[in-house]
Design a protein around this motif. Structure first.
Motif, short mmCIF file in Angstrom:
data_model
loop_
_atom_site.label_atom_id
_atom_site.label_comp_id
_atom_site.label_asym_id
_atom_site.label_seq_id
_atom_site.Cartn_x
_atom_site.Cartn_y
_atom_site.Cartn_z
N GLY A 184 0.79 -1.23 0.00
CA GLY A 184 0.00 0.00 0.00
C GLY A 184 0.82 1.27 0.00
N GLY A 185 2.13 1.14 0.05
CA GLY A 185 3.00 2.30 -0.08
C GLY A 185 3.03 3.22 1.12
N ASP A 186 3.54 4.43 0.89
CA ASP A 186 3.70 5.40 1.98
C ASP A 186 2.37 5.81 2.59
N GLN A 187 1.33 5.89 1.78
CA GLN A 187 0.03 6.29 2.31
C GLN A 187 -0.48 5.29 3.33
N ARG A 188 -0.27 4.00 3.08
CA ARG A 188 -0.70 3.00 4.04
C ARG A 188 0.04 3.16 5.36
N LEU A 189 1.34 3.43 5.29
CA LEU A 189 2.12 3.63 6.51
C LEU A 189 1.62 4.85 7.28
N LYS A 190 1.28 5.91 6.55
CA LYS A 190 0.74 7.11 7.20
C LYS A 190 -0.61 6.81 7.87
N ASP A 191 -1.44 6.04 7.16
CA ASP A 191 -2.76 5.70 7.71
C ASP A 191 -2.63 4.83 8.97
N ILE A 192 -1.67 3.92 8.97
CA ILE A 192 -1.45 3.08 10.15
C ILE A 192 -1.02 3.95 11.33
N ASP A 193 -0.13 4.91 11.07
CA ASP A 193 0.32 5.82 12.13
C ASP A 193 -0.86 6.64 12.65
N THR A 194 -1.69 7.14 11.74
CA THR A 194 -2.86 7.92 12.16
C THR A 194 -3.81 7.06 12.98
N ASN A 195 -4.04 5.83 12.54
CA ASN A 195 -4.97 4.96 13.25
C ASN A 195 -4.49 4.65 14.66
N PHE A 196 -3.17 4.56 14.83
CA PHE A 196 -2.60 4.27 16.15
C PHE A 196 -2.61 5.49 17.05
N ASN A 197 -2.21 6.64 16.50
CA ASN A 197 -2.04 7.84 17.32
C ASN A 197 -3.25 8.77 17.34
N HIS A 198 -4.05 8.73 16.27
CA HIS A 198 -5.21 9.62 16.19
C HIS A 198 -6.40 8.86 15.59
N PRO A 199 -6.88 7.82 16.27
CA PRO A 199 -7.90 6.95 15.70
C PRO A 199 -9.20 7.67 15.34
N LEU A 200 -9.52 8.75 16.04
CA LEU A 200 -10.76 9.45 15.73
C LEU A 200 -10.72 10.12 14.36
N GLN A 201 -9.52 10.37 13.85
CA GLN A 201 -9.43 10.89 12.48
C GLN A 201 -9.89 9.84 11.46
N ILE A 202 -9.54 8.59 11.72
CA ILE A 202 -10.02 7.51 10.86
C ILE A 202 -11.53 7.36 11.01
N ASP A 203 -12.02 7.48 12.24
CA ASP A 203 -13.48 7.42 12.47
C ASP A 203 -14.20 8.49 11.66
N LYS A 204 -13.63 9.69 11.64
CA LYS A 204 -14.25 10.79 10.91
C LYS A 204 -14.32 10.47 9.42
N SER A 205 -13.25 9.92 8.88
CA SER A 205 -13.23 9.56 7.47
C SER A 205 -14.25 8.46 7.17
N VAL A 206 -14.36 7.50 8.05
CA VAL A 206 -15.34 6.42 7.87
C VAL A 206 -16.76 6.98 7.88
N LYS A 207 -17.02 7.88 8.81
CA LYS A 207 -18.36 8.47 8.91
C LYS A 207 -18.73 9.20 7.63
N GLU A 208 -17.77 9.92 7.07
CA GLU A 208 -18.02 10.68 5.85
C GLU A 208 -18.23 9.76 4.64
N ASN A 209 -17.69 8.55 4.70
CA ASN A 209 -17.76 7.64 3.55
C ASN A 209 -18.52 6.36 3.88
N TYR A 210 -19.37 6.40 4.89
CA TYR A 210 -20.01 5.20 5.41
C TYR A 210 -20.85 4.49 4.35
N ASP A 211 -21.62 5.24 3.59
CA ASP A 211 -22.48 4.62 2.57
C ASP A 211 -21.65 3.91 1.51
#
Length: 262
Positions: free
Chosen positions: A223-250
């Protein structure tokens, strides 16, 4: 790690990432494979495609202890050791948890995690007889970042991640290198019913995996650099991932509503 003359045991090796791994390992000099899969026809096709390779082919299901024991008995009777164990077999059923069939929950756990652990346990005595062994577990990007409608699948793949980490440390004084692979969406039969536009090829996953093994990496993350960034975000700032999921839930719901490969 020199792969020439290694003996490799692989689950789910008759198609998809597993079959691509066999091709890649052959390119690096591996001539002996033990493969377990649920389709005898697909297993037989391996012999037809790779005519100069030595195969032990066992039709079986890694969720069944009797099949695991039968595989180990067959391998142990013909090989003096196992140099590579690749736990690749997996199934997926995506749905809201309350809508998911009980059988799909049980089978995902039994195939993706319980069977993987049991086969590793049963293979360890043969791995320990190798001068230089490798244990490779195929997890998933969802093992790092869980997404809606993949609750059970993500749980099994996160379990694979932690199992690998524990085994790496448990075997720290043994000559067994433990590595975990985290593919993103990969263009295999397992993804036929998912609505995903861009996918990695199984050949790419196989190449990255074998390169990682040769380099003694402990994690191969697709998944490249973006995947590594997303993993870091999910570990350190999980609510940011939650926000993205909420916006794209459908979109998540639509993408996964028919994704089932059991």
């Amino acid at each position: 790690m020199n792969l020439k003359h290694k003996k490799a045991l692989i689950t789910g090796g008759s198609a998809g990432i597993g079959k691509a791994l066999i091709k890649e390992l052959i390119a690096h000099g591996v001539q002996d494979f033990a493969v377990i899969g649920r389709s005898q026809d697909k297993l037989n096709a391996l012999k037809e495609e790779f005519k100069n390779i030595n195969f032990i082919l066992v039709a079986g299901d890694v969720s069944k202890l009797a099949d695991i024991n039968r595989l180990i008995d067959e391998v142990g009777s013909r090989w003096d050791c196992v140099d590579l164990l690749i736990n690749n077999a997996g199934v997926v059923s995506a749905d809201a948890l309350q809508e998911m069939p009980d059988e799909d929950i049980i089978n995902q756990i039994n195939i993706n995690l319980t069977g993987l652990i049991l086969l590793t346990k049963k293979t360890l005595p043969l791995l320990m007889k190798s001068e230089e062994a490798g244990l490779i577990n195929i997890s998933s990007g969802l093992g790092y970042i869980a997404k809606p409608f993949y609750s059970v699948y993500a749980a099994t793949k996160a379990g694979v991640r932690h199992f690998s980490e524990a085994m790496r440390r448990e075997l720290i004084f043994k000559n067994i290198h433990v590595m975990t692979v985290y593919p993103t969406a990969t263009d295999t039969g397992m993804m036929t019913t998912a609505k995903v536009d861009k996918m990695d090829s199984p050949e790419l996953v196989a190449k990255k995996s074998v390169d990682g093994l040769l380099n003694k990496e402990i994690n191969v993350i697709l998944g490249g650099d973006q995947r590594l960034k997303d993993i870091d975000t999910n570990f350190n700032h999980p609510l940011q991932i939650d926000k993205s999921v909420k916006e794209n839930y459908d979109a998540y719901k639509e993408r996964t509503e028919k994704h089932r490969a059991m």
